[in-house]
Design an enzyme around this catalytic site. Structure first.
Site, PDB file in Angstrom:
ATOM      1  N   GLU A 192       0.823  -1.218   0.000  1.00 23.45           N
ATOM      2  CA  GLU A 192       0.000   0.000   0.000  1.00 23.45           C
ATOM      3  C   GLU A 192       0.856   1.267   0.000  1.00 23.45           C
ATOM      4  O   GLU A 192       0.374   2.351   0.333  1.00 23.45           O
ATOM      5  CB  GLU A 192      -0.956   0.019   1.208  1.00 23.45           C
ATOM      6  CG  GLU A 192      -1.850  -1.208   1.355  1.00 23.45           C
ATOM      7  CD  GLU A 192      -2.841  -1.421   0.201  1.00 23.45           C
ATOM      8  OE1 GLU A 192      -2.869  -0.592  -0.726  1.00 23.45           O
ATOM      9  OE2 GLU A 192      -3.559  -2.430   0.243  1.00 23.45           O
ATOM     10  N   HIS A 242      -7.148  -3.343   9.968  1.00 27.98           N
ATOM     11  CA  HIS A 242      -8.332  -4.119   9.595  1.00 27.98           C
ATOM     12  C   HIS A 242      -9.207  -4.347  10.832  1.00 27.98           C
ATOM     13  O   HIS A 242      -9.349  -5.494  11.280  1.00 27.98           O
ATOM     14  CB  HIS A 242      -7.919  -5.472   9.011  1.00 27.98           C
ATOM     15  CG  HIS A 242      -7.145  -5.415   7.726  1.00 27.98           C
ATOM     16  ND1 HIS A 242      -6.589  -6.531   7.139  1.00 27.98           N
ATOM     17  CD2 HIS A 242      -6.864  -4.378   6.893  1.00 27.98           C
ATOM     18  CE1 HIS A 242      -5.982  -6.192   6.001  1.00 27.98           C
ATOM     19  NE2 HIS A 242      -6.121  -4.887   5.843  1.00 27.98           N
ATOM     20  N   GLU A 270     -17.612  11.910  22.662  1.00 31.43           N
ATOM     21  CA  GLU A 270     -16.388  12.633  22.288  1.00 31.43           C
ATOM     22  C   GLU A 270     -15.939  12.392  20.847  1.00 31.43           C
ATOM     23  O   GLU A 270     -14.963  12.987  20.388  1.00 31.43           O
ATOM     24  CB  GLU A 270     -15.285  12.329  23.289  1.00 31.43           C
ATOM     25  CG  GLU A 270     -15.683  12.923  24.630  1.00 31.43           C
ATOM     26  CD  GLU A 270     -14.603  12.918  25.673  1.00 31.43           C
ATOM     27  OE1 GLU A 270     -13.506  12.439  25.393  1.00 31.43           O
ATOM     28  OE2 GLU A 270     -14.890  13.414  26.772  1.00 31.43           O
ATOM     29  N   HIS A 298     -12.808  -3.887   3.840  1.00 28.20           N
ATOM     30  CA  HIS A 298     -11.359  -4.054   3.932  1.00 28.20           C
ATOM     31  C   HIS A 298     -10.784  -3.467   5.231  1.00 28.20           C
ATOM     32  O   HIS A 298     -10.204  -4.193   6.029  1.00 28.20           O
ATOM     33  CB  HIS A 298     -10.694  -3.424   2.694  1.00 28.20           C
ATOM     34  CG  HIS A 298      -9.217  -3.595   2.644  1.00 28.20           C
ATOM     35  ND1 HIS A 298      -8.517  -3.740   1.474  1.00 28.20           N
ATOM     36  CD2 HIS A 298      -8.282  -3.622   3.635  1.00 28.20           C
ATOM     37  CE1 HIS A 298      -7.223  -3.882   1.747  1.00 28.20           C
ATOM     38  NE2 HIS A 298      -7.065  -3.811   3.050  1.00 28.20           N
ATOM     39  N   HIS A 313      -2.847   2.083   8.470  1.00 22.17           N
ATOM     40  CA  HIS A 313      -3.917   1.266   7.899  1.00 22.17           C
ATOM     41  C   HIS A 313      -4.089   0.008   8.733  1.00 22.17           C
ATOM     42  O   HIS A 313      -3.099  -0.678   9.032  1.00 22.17           O
ATOM     43  CB  HIS A 313      -3.551   0.895   6.452  1.00 22.17           C
ATOM     44  CG  HIS A 313      -4.426  -0.143   5.843  1.00 22.17           C
ATOM     45  ND1 HIS A 313      -5.803  -0.029   5.760  1.00 22.17           N
ATOM     46  CD2 HIS A 313      -4.135  -1.351   5.275  1.00 22.17           C
ATOM     47  CE1 HIS A 313      -6.303  -1.096   5.162  1.00 22.17           C
ATOM     48  NE2 HIS A 313      -5.307  -1.920   4.863  1.00 22.17           N
TER      49      HIS A 313
HETATM   50  P1  13P Z   1       1.085  -5.470   3.059  1.00 24.36           P
HETATM   51  O1  13P Z   1       1.530  -6.732   3.784  1.00 24.36           O
HETATM   52  O2  13P Z   1       1.664  -5.414   1.668  1.00 24.36           O
HETATM   53  O3  13P Z   1       1.364  -4.243   3.867  1.00 24.36           O
HETATM   54  O4  13P Z   1      -0.490  -5.586   2.825  1.00 24.36           O
HETATM   55  C1  13P Z   1      -1.359  -5.703   3.920  1.00 24.36           C
HETATM   56  C2  13P Z   1      -2.665  -5.030   3.690  1.00 24.36           C
HETATM   57  O5  13P Z   1      -3.376  -4.759   4.630  1.00 24.36           O
HETATM   58  C3  13P Z   1      -3.069  -4.676   2.301  1.00 24.36           C
HETATM   59  O6  13P Z   1      -4.144  -3.785   2.305  1.00 24.36           O
HETATM   60 ZN    ZN Z   2      -5.344  -3.901   4.149  1.00 22.23          ZN
END
Ligand code: 13P
Ligand code: ZN
Length: 274
Positions: free
Chosen positions: A116, A141, A169, A210, A139
């Protein structure tokens, strides 16, 4: 100074491990990047190896020419960052054209920066234009937030308002609301472009089905933003699981009072009557 002694590197590793402990990083899920300060780079320059080959970023970020970043590696597990930092993370520098990068430290054994990287760097570019103080892109999940992308309309106004309503808040923590990118193939320039356009307006953007991207000025506030949004999403999932009917809630008028006392500006577009 040894790279692993640098405070920013220590904080980066700590944040990756905190994210792992939150359950947001199954397998290699998620990625983290930090735009280093000139004095931080100076402290460790002697430990950097500039002899490597330049690689394509897959996006063009001339605003970041010459900048140094700490990044997680592609396919690396957040679980391992604390014990094996040299293998899991790396330091890269962007070239003068803003289209290539070089690995200067870490990612041993042929590792590469996160897939990413285009989204991370395009977000950094947008945020740097807004303020030099923005340094972190994260980023993850988180499960509850992802679950909501299957049942709420993929609309920034709805996500922002529903999540604001779940904890008093929230509007103070993310007053500019949340952007939403509908499902898109990850890892490329298209999703990077769509995300960075939304990051001009928001500090946080959802990738439907995602995960979530957050931007911030330091590790604590960026992690805190992810945590606040996921906690709010968890409450909303509980409310929806209890039938979804709210007997009472925080009203647009309540939000306006909050904004006044906490000195934040909340856009009226999020304070619609339902
Ligand atoms: P990477 O291992 O390449 O960072 O990918 C993980 C991910 O969350 C892709 O969206
Ligand atoms: Zn991801």
């Amino acid at each position: 100074m040894e790279i692993l002694q640098l405070q920013a590197v220590k904080d980066f590793i700590r944040m990756a491990n905190d994210g792992w402990n939150m359950g947001w990083h199954e397998r290699n899920g998620g990625n983290l990047s930090y735009r280093m300060k000139p004095d931080e780079v100076e402290e460790i320059t002697a430990c950097l190896d500039f002899s490597g080959k330049a690689e394509d970023i897959g996006a063009s970020v001339p605003q970041l020419a010459g900048e140094y970043f700490i990044v997680t590696g592609s396919g690396k597990f957040f679980k391992n960052v604390l014990d094996r930092p040299e293998d899991s993370i790396g330091i890269i520098q962007i070239d003068d054209s803003g289209s290539r990068y070089k690995i200067l430290w870490g990612l041993t054994g042929g590792g590469r920066p996160t897939s990413e990287l285009p989204t991370h760097l395009m977000n950094h570019a947008v945020k740097k234009e807004i303020s030099e103080d923005y340094r972190v892109i994260y980023h993850a999940h988180p499960a509850n937030l992802i679950a909501l992308t299957f049942v709420l309309p993929l609309d920034s106004k709805v996500f922002t308002r529903e999540l604001w309503e779940m904890a008093t808040e929230c509007p103070v923590v993310f007053p500019d609301g949340i952007g939403v990118v509908p499902w898109e193939v990850p890892g490329g320039k298209v999703i990077a472009q769509k995300t960075s356009e939304l990051m001009e307006k928001h500090d946080t953007t959802i990738w439907a089905h995602h995960g979530l991207f957050c931007a911030g000025r330091d590790f604590d506030t960026t992690f805190g933003l992810m945590h606040t949004i996921e906690k709010s999403a968890e409450i909303l999932v509980k409310v929806l699981s209890m039938g979804g009917t709210k007997r009472q809630t925080i009203t647009p008028e309540n939000f306006r009072s909050l904004a006044k006392d906490f000195n934040v500006t909340l856009r009226e577009e999020f304070l619609y009557e339902k």
